[in-house]
Scaffold this motif. Structure first.
Motif, PDB file in Angstrom:
ATOM      1  N   LEU A 722       0.839  -1.200   0.000  1.00 24.43           N
ATOM      2  CA  LEU A 722       0.000   0.000   0.000  1.00 24.43           C
ATOM      3  C   LEU A 722       0.874   1.251   0.000  1.00 24.43           C
ATOM      4  O   LEU A 722       1.908   1.297   0.683  1.00 24.43           O
ATOM      5  CB  LEU A 722      -0.900   0.017   1.240  1.00 24.43           C
ATOM      6  N   ALA A 723       0.455   2.235  -0.763  1.00 29.02           N
ATOM      7  CA  ALA A 723       1.147   3.521  -0.730  1.00 29.02           C
ATOM      8  C   ALA A 723       0.831   4.218   0.591  1.00 29.02           C
ATOM      9  O   ALA A 723      -0.309   4.196   1.071  1.00 29.02           O
ATOM     10  CB  ALA A 723       0.694   4.388  -1.901  1.00 29.02           C
ATOM     11  N   VAL A 724       1.842   4.842   1.176  1.00 25.58           N
ATOM     12  CA  VAL A 724       1.680   5.582   2.427  1.00 25.58           C
ATOM     13  C   VAL A 724       1.912   7.066   2.191  1.00 25.58           C
ATOM     14  O   VAL A 724       1.097   7.903   2.574  1.00 25.58           O
ATOM     15  CB  VAL A 724       2.635   5.048   3.506  1.00 25.58           C
ATOM     16  N   ASP A 725       2.996   7.395   1.570  1.00 24.67           N
ATOM     17  CA  ASP A 725       3.286   8.792   1.225  1.00 24.67           C
ATOM     18  C   ASP A 725       2.203   9.284   0.265  1.00 24.67           C
ATOM     19  O   ASP A 725       1.898   8.635  -0.736  1.00 24.67           O
ATOM     20  CB  ASP A 725       4.670   8.874   0.562  1.00 24.67           C
ATOM     21  N   GLU A 726       1.622  10.435   0.567  1.00 26.80           N
ATOM     22  CA  GLU A 726       0.530  10.956  -0.261  1.00 26.80           C
ATOM     23  C   GLU A 726       0.975  11.300  -1.674  1.00 26.80           C
ATOM     24  O   GLU A 726       0.150  11.448  -2.575  1.00 26.80           O
ATOM     25  CB  GLU A 726      -0.093  12.197   0.394  1.00 26.80           C
ATOM     26  N   ARG A 727       2.282  11.388  -1.891  1.00 25.63           N
ATOM     27  CA  ARG A 727       2.784  11.734  -3.221  1.00 25.63           C
ATOM     28  C   ARG A 727       2.976  10.512  -4.115  1.00 25.63           C
ATOM     29  O   ARG A 727       3.331  10.653  -5.291  1.00 25.63           O
ATOM     30  CB  ARG A 727       4.115  12.481  -3.078  1.00 25.63           C
ATOM     31  N   VAL A 728       2.738   9.330  -3.588  1.00 30.39           N
ATOM     32  CA  VAL A 728       2.941   8.103  -4.358  1.00 30.39           C
ATOM     33  C   VAL A 728       1.609   7.624  -4.919  1.00 30.39           C
ATOM     34  O   VAL A 728       0.613   7.546  -4.197  1.00 30.39           O
ATOM     35  CB  VAL A 728       3.566   7.007  -3.474  1.00 30.39           C
ATOM     36  N   ARG A 729       1.591   7.283  -6.203  1.00 26.13           N
ATOM     37  CA  ARG A 729       0.395   6.680  -6.806  1.00 26.13           C
ATOM     38  C   ARG A 729       0.839   5.636  -7.823  1.00 26.13           C
ATOM     39  O   ARG A 729       1.926   5.728  -8.404  1.00 26.13           O
ATOM     40  CB  ARG A 729      -0.474   7.736  -7.491  1.00 26.13           C
ATOM     41  N   PHE A 730      -0.050   4.678  -8.028  1.00 26.49           N
ATOM     42  CA  PHE A 730       0.253   3.578  -8.951  1.00 26.49           C
ATOM     43  C   PHE A 730      -0.559   3.681 -10.243  1.00 26.49           C
ATOM     44  O   PHE A 730      -0.283   2.943 -11.193  1.00 26.49           O
ATOM     45  CB  PHE A 730      -0.044   2.225  -8.288  1.00 26.49           C
ATOM     46  N   GLY A 731      -1.573   4.500 -10.267  1.00 24.67           N
ATOM     47  CA  GLY A 731      -2.452   4.597 -11.421  1.00 24.67           C
ATOM     48  C   GLY A 731      -2.428   5.981 -12.028  1.00 24.67           C
ATOM     49  O   GLY A 731      -1.574   6.825 -11.714  1.00 24.67           O
ATOM     50  N   PRO A 732      -3.379   6.261 -12.940  1.00 29.15           N
ATOM     51  CA  PRO A 732      -3.419   7.548 -13.643  1.00 29.15           C
ATOM     52  C   PRO A 732      -3.761   8.701 -12.701  1.00 29.15           C
ATOM     53  O   PRO A 732      -4.271   8.504 -11.596  1.00 29.15           O
ATOM     54  CB  PRO A 732      -4.514   7.334 -14.687  1.00 29.15           C
ATOM     55  N   LEU A 733      -3.504   9.907 -13.171  1.00 27.72           N
ATOM     56  CA  LEU A 733      -3.718  11.110 -12.386  1.00 27.72           C
ATOM     57  C   LEU A 733      -5.213  11.334 -12.150  1.00 27.72           C
ATOM     58  O   LEU A 733      -6.021  11.297 -13.076  1.00 27.72           O
ATOM     59  CB  LEU A 733      -3.114  12.319 -13.120  1.00 27.72           C
ATOM     60  N   LYS A 734      -5.584  11.589 -10.886  1.00 31.01           N
ATOM     61  CA  LYS A 734      -6.953  11.930 -10.514  1.00 31.01           C
ATOM     62  C   LYS A 734      -6.923  13.066  -9.498  1.00 31.01           C
ATOM     63  O   LYS A 734      -5.855  13.547  -9.127  1.00 31.01           O
ATOM     64  CB  LYS A 734      -7.671  10.708  -9.914  1.00 31.01           C
ATOM     65  N   ALA A 735      -8.085  13.477  -9.046  1.00 33.05           N
ATOM     66  CA  ALA A 735      -8.154  14.535  -8.038  1.00 33.05           C
ATOM     67  C   ALA A 735      -7.754  14.018  -6.666  1.00 33.05           C
ATOM     68  O   ALA A 735      -7.352  14.790  -5.792  1.00 33.05           O
ATOM     69  CB  ALA A 735      -9.553  15.142  -7.985  1.00 33.05           C
ATOM     70  N   GLY A 736      -7.896  12.720  -6.458  1.00 31.26           N
ATOM     71  CA  GLY A 736      -7.531  12.113  -5.190  1.00 31.26           C
ATOM     72  C   GLY A 736      -7.591  10.607  -5.305  1.00 31.26           C
ATOM     73  O   GLY A 736      -8.061  10.063  -6.315  1.00 31.26           O
ATOM     74  N   TYR A 737      -7.148   9.919  -4.237  1.00 29.62           N
ATOM     75  CA  TYR A 737      -7.029   8.468  -4.324  1.00 29.62           C
ATOM     76  C   TYR A 737      -7.361   7.835  -2.974  1.00 29.62           C
ATOM     77  O   TYR A 737      -7.328   8.482  -1.925  1.00 29.62           O
ATOM     78  CB  TYR A 737      -5.599   8.055  -4.700  1.00 29.62           C
TER      79      TYR A 737
END
Length: 939
Positions: A722-737
């Motif tokens: 699971l991502a912990v740092d709010e700056r990390v994402r695994f998918g496309p850009l959205k408004a939030g995750y």
């Protein structure tokens, strides 16, 4: 208007108002028509014929006796004939005089006509004396309305009465003798300037200037500038110039002002002479002018807006922008104070000295500081809150159990996230935004470290969490309350309790974080129209929180919530499991998802069957609704830039209204939270992802990620990264995750709302405890006055309260109380030596002891009164918000006004307010000097 001049010795030119006044006098003597002879210059500039009171009138200028006789020969009955002649009565002869009204020539006296028009028997000489008196009388006659003038009081027409009558009739004056405040208020009217122009055109300069001078006389020390502005047509600048010159005067009168400031002020005063005339009054008079204006523009009106905008422009004209910060009223003054605060925040962030609290009090003392539509003020308030949080030490989290981290997130870090959401969007003001950027960087670093320790504790908890072996062990998860236990532990017992006569409305806001819950609850419990109060579950000290299922996704966490067990599924899975669970508990229920809430009837907020279910408190004890506004915002809008009140969540406001009308208890919760996309992060690409924040463990966890495994990980075979740092994402850009392992995603708020709670009483049928203030001390008060937080027993804030859901000695499942939960001790202010000294002297005061003895039975102890006084003494501006007062007095914010009134009864002797509630209704203010005098505390 043409002024009167002598056309021949002793003969003056007559104007129409005088003719009309003479005709009125003749009518008073029972003449309805006839010949009116007037001794005057034989010239006439008015109309040859006109009507007066319905009777035709003809005016003839007669330069000789023969001309008089010829005019008489041409007269007609039923009409008035007015003869203007400079011949005397001997020249005219008795034969002519017999045809005239009264058998004589009338000598026109406009003042006599004025006297009659005001129904007076005499005229004060101050009105008739002086140059231009005849023109003044003619102006009064010309300005007479159809309804006439108001009768002179006591029979004597005074200057005040006459000019006031003109001001009321023609300038829109409100009546009565003028004072500076009233003149300034009148000057802000949009029609003031055109009304003056109309009066000048109708009645001439003499009367118009006399009325304006009469108004200006009320200005006393600043009469010169006020009269100059009025006479030169700058009426609407009266108030703006008052604010500008008050700002200039403040610098001139301040002995501590810098040489540069004094030079700017002196030069500005000289430049102002071009608009104000000379001499410009001294600083004390200018200050008085400004204070009167300040008092009149506090209301948020269009007139106030025009005054402030014009004042800023005039400040620039006299080149005194650098003095703006001295003004508590000017918009430029607020701008300057915000810039000073931003610079102070920046210096404080650099580790150098900077009095942030003093600068914030200076901003808050500005009259425009309560403007709710000013994004800069909201952002600056958030910045000060974050600075306070940074100034408080962060407890060590390494090795702590997950329950402590959940509690810390609910009580501290979620409020940090709430403030960050306000601040992150910026203001568009470069100097402010630069300071905010540096502050946010520090906040984000500290939050990231806290999130990392949370994730480590989450991984340990999830790995070591044993499976449930039955209802008796359901709550033994190391003090951590799991979302799948919420229905078992709270919702179903509430809905089944006979004391909860109207049942429960369960609202699941998909994706709602604890930070958004903070905003929503504040709106619902402080709005004057909402009528809700927050309650805490029995045995709890604060708002409860549960832990989401992992990954923090709807299909596992929400399904588990409605199923009462760990489970993956769809809406249909949720519906079937919910029905089975509630049926087994003997609770009639209905679950409604997003589509079912939408009404098919135009003009209706919710579907008819949903309304019927909420209103059917006997047949449907538990109504559960899923609201998707927050989760939807993660894909399509901006959850970070949204102000989350009831209106921002579709269907929430009407559902709450229905619940309140039927008296239902509301449980407001979620299935998971979320993190917001700030455009600061990166996308990490992996082959197997279940969301933008969760993936399989095919590749090891990287920086800002955590590996979790155990029975509560329902995807990826029970092992997920699971991502912990709010700056990390695994998918496309959205408004939030969501899907990750940060506390913003994994910690689920559980809010209990009760309807109809007022300070005078509580509903008798339900037995929850009213919640005390939920915000941390730094949210509303300076860090130097931060209260000592109550120790939270392990698990007490995250799920152990279920053990307290048992019948009391009186046979009730719950017991209502206006006091906080027993686990919350009274907050203790960290008073300075000065505040503590005042408190000690107060407690030892004979006058205070007498007040305590004579007071009625009070729930507020003398020690708490002293603690409140100490906190007020130490607070900049000696002001505390009621939420802080509630914390100090250990009472819920919903009922704090009652104890406040009791404290006021003790401290306000003989009606003098040493302690008062400010006009904003939310701030308590101490007058320390008066308190010391009343109770003889010494200096």
């Amino acid at each position: 208007m043409t002024t009167i001049t002598d056309a021949a010795p002793g003969r003056s030119t007559v104007r129409l108002p005088v003719i009309r006044a003479l005709l009125d006098d003749a009518r008073r003597h029972k003449y309805v028509d006839g010949v009116l002879g007037v001794r005057a210059s034989p010239s006439w500039a008015g109309p040859e014929t006109f009507n007066h009171e319905g009777v035709p009138v003809r005016v003839v200028a007669c330069r000789s006796t023969l001309a008089v006789r010829e005019a008489l020969l041409g007269r007609s009955r039923g009409r008035w004939l007015v003869l203007l002649t400079d011949r005397d009565e001997l020249d005219l002869g008795a034969g002519v005089l017999t045809h005239l009204v009264g058998h004589r020539l009338r000598t026109p006296d406009p003042w006599d006509a004025v006297r009659h028009s005001f129904s007076a028997t005499g005229i004060d000489p101050t009105l008739t004396g002086g140059a231009g008196a005849r023109d003044l009388a003619l102006g009064l006659l010309t300005a007479t309305s159809v309804d006439g003038w108001p009768a002179a009081r006591g029979g004597v027409l005074t200057r005040d009465h006459a000019l006031a009558a003109v001001a009321v009739q023609h300038l829109g004056w409100s009546g009565g003798s003028p004072d500076l405040a009233a003149v300034l208020e009148w000057s802000t009217r949009p029609d003031a300037v055109p009304r003056i122009a109309d009066l000048r055109e109708l009645a001439g300069d003499v009367l118009t200037d006399a009325v304006l001078q009469w108004l200006a006389a009320a200005a006393l020390g600043v009469r010169g500038p006020v009269e100059h502005l009025l006479r030169t047509g700058q009426v609407s600048d009266l108030a703006p110039w008052g604010l500008v010159m008050g700002t200039v005067a403040a610098a001139l009168a301040d002995g501590s002002a810098s040489t540069a400031e004094r030079e700017v002020a002196a030069a500005a005063r000289i430049r102002a002479e071009a608009w104000l005339g000379t001499p410009v009054p001294a600083p004390p008079q200018l200050t008085a002018w400004s204070e009167v204006v300040a008092a009149s523009v506090t209301a948020r009106s269009a007139a106030a807006g025009r005054v402030l905008a014009r004042a800023d422009e005039l400040l620039r004209r006299v080149q005194a922008e650098g003095l703006a910060g001295r003004s508590p009223v000017l918009r430029a003054g607020l701008d300057a104070r915000l810039v000073v605060l931003a610079e102070t925040l920046r210096r404080a962030g650099d580790g150098t000295s900077g009095d942030v609290e003093t600068a914030w009090v200076t901003v808050r003392s500005h009259q425009l500081a309560d403007a709710t539509d000013d994004v800069r003020l909201r952002a600056m308030e958030a910045a000060v809150r974050l600075w306070r949080w940074l100034a408080t030490p962060e407890p060590s989290g390494s090795g702590s159990p997950l329950a402590e981290h959940i509690s810390r997130h609910t009580t501290e870090h979620a409020w940090v996230d709430t403030a960050v959401a306000v601040l992150a969007g910026g203001t568009g003001h470069p100097e402010l935004d630069t300071a905010f950027e540096a502050l946010l960087h520090r906040v984000r670093s500290r939050r990231a470290a806290a999130d990392e320790t949370f994730a480590q504790a989450l991984a340990v908890h999830t790995l070591d969490d044993p499976p449930d072996t039955g209802p008796g062990t359901r709550r033994s998860h190391g003090g951590v309350w799991h979302v799948e236990d919420l229905l078992h532990d709270v919702v179903l017992p509430l809905a089944a309790a006979p004391q909860v006569e109207s049942g429960v409305l369960l609202l699941v806001l998909d994706g709602m974080s604890a930070a958004i819950a903070n905003q929503l609850v504040e709106h619902l419990t402080t709005s004057r129209t909402s009528g809700w109060a927050e309650a805490v579950l029995p045995g709890q000290a604060r708002r409860a929180s549960t832990l989401a299922v992992l990954p923090t996704l709807t299909k596992v966490s929400r399904t588990s919530l409605f199923s009462g067990e760990l489970r993956e599924g769809t809406q249909e899975t949720e519906r079937q499991a919910f029905q089975a669970l509630t049926r087994a508990a003997g609770v009639s229920s209905r679950l409604i998802h997003k589509k079912g809430l939408d009404s098919s009837r135009e003009g209706h907020a919710v579907a008819d069957d949903v309304r019927a279910a909420v209103e059917d408190t006997a047949g449907t004890r538990l109504v559960a609704c899923v609201l998707n506004a927050v989760d939807d915002a993660l894909d399509r809008s901006d959850p970070g830039g949204t102000t989350w009140d009831a209106d921002a969540v579709k269907h929430l406001a009407p559902l709450l209204q229905l619940a309140q009308q039927r008296g239902r208890v509301v449980v407001l919760t979620s299935d998971h939270g979320h993190v917001i996309e700030r455009r600061l992060g990166e996308q990490r690409r992996y082959a197997s992802i279940s969301s933008g924040r969760s993936r399989s463990d095919a590749e090891p966890a990287g920086k800002g990620e955590v590996l979790v495994s155990g029975r509560r990980v329902l995807l990826h075979g029970g092992r997920a990264v699971l991502a912990v740092d709010e700056r990390v994402r695994f998918g496309p850009l959205k408004a939030g995750y969501h899907g990750g392992g940060s506390p913003a995603e994994a910690v689920i708020p559980v809010v209990v709302l009760v309807p109809g709670v007022v300070p005078t009483g509580l509903p008798a049928e339900v037995a929850l405890r009213l919640a005390g203030p939920q915000a941390p001390a730094w949210w509303t008060g300076p860090v130097t006055l931060a209260v000592t937080p109550a120790p939270v027993p392990t698990g007490a804030a995250v799920g152990e309260p279920v053990a307290a859901l048992e019948p009391t000695d009186e046979g009730h499942l719950f017991s209502w109380s206006t006091q906080p939960a027993p686990a919350t001790p009274a907050a203790t202010p960290q008073a300075s030596a000065r505040g503590a000294d005042v408190a000690r002297r107060l407690l030892n005061s004979a006058a205070f002891a007498a007040q305590v003895d004579s007071a009625r039975r009070s729930a507020v102890t003398p020690e708490l009164v002293a603690a409140l006084v100490a906190a007020l003494v130490d607070t900049p501006g000696q002001r505390l918000l009621l939420v802080d007062v509630a914390r100090l007095l250990a009472v819920p914010e919903a009922v704090v006004l009652g104890p406040v009134r009791q404290v006021q009864q003790l401290l306000n002797l003989e009606g003098y307010e040493a302690l008062r509630l400010d006009v904003d209704g939310t701030t308590l203010v101490l007058d320390e000097a008066l308190l010391r005098e009343q109770f003889e505390l010494g200096s």
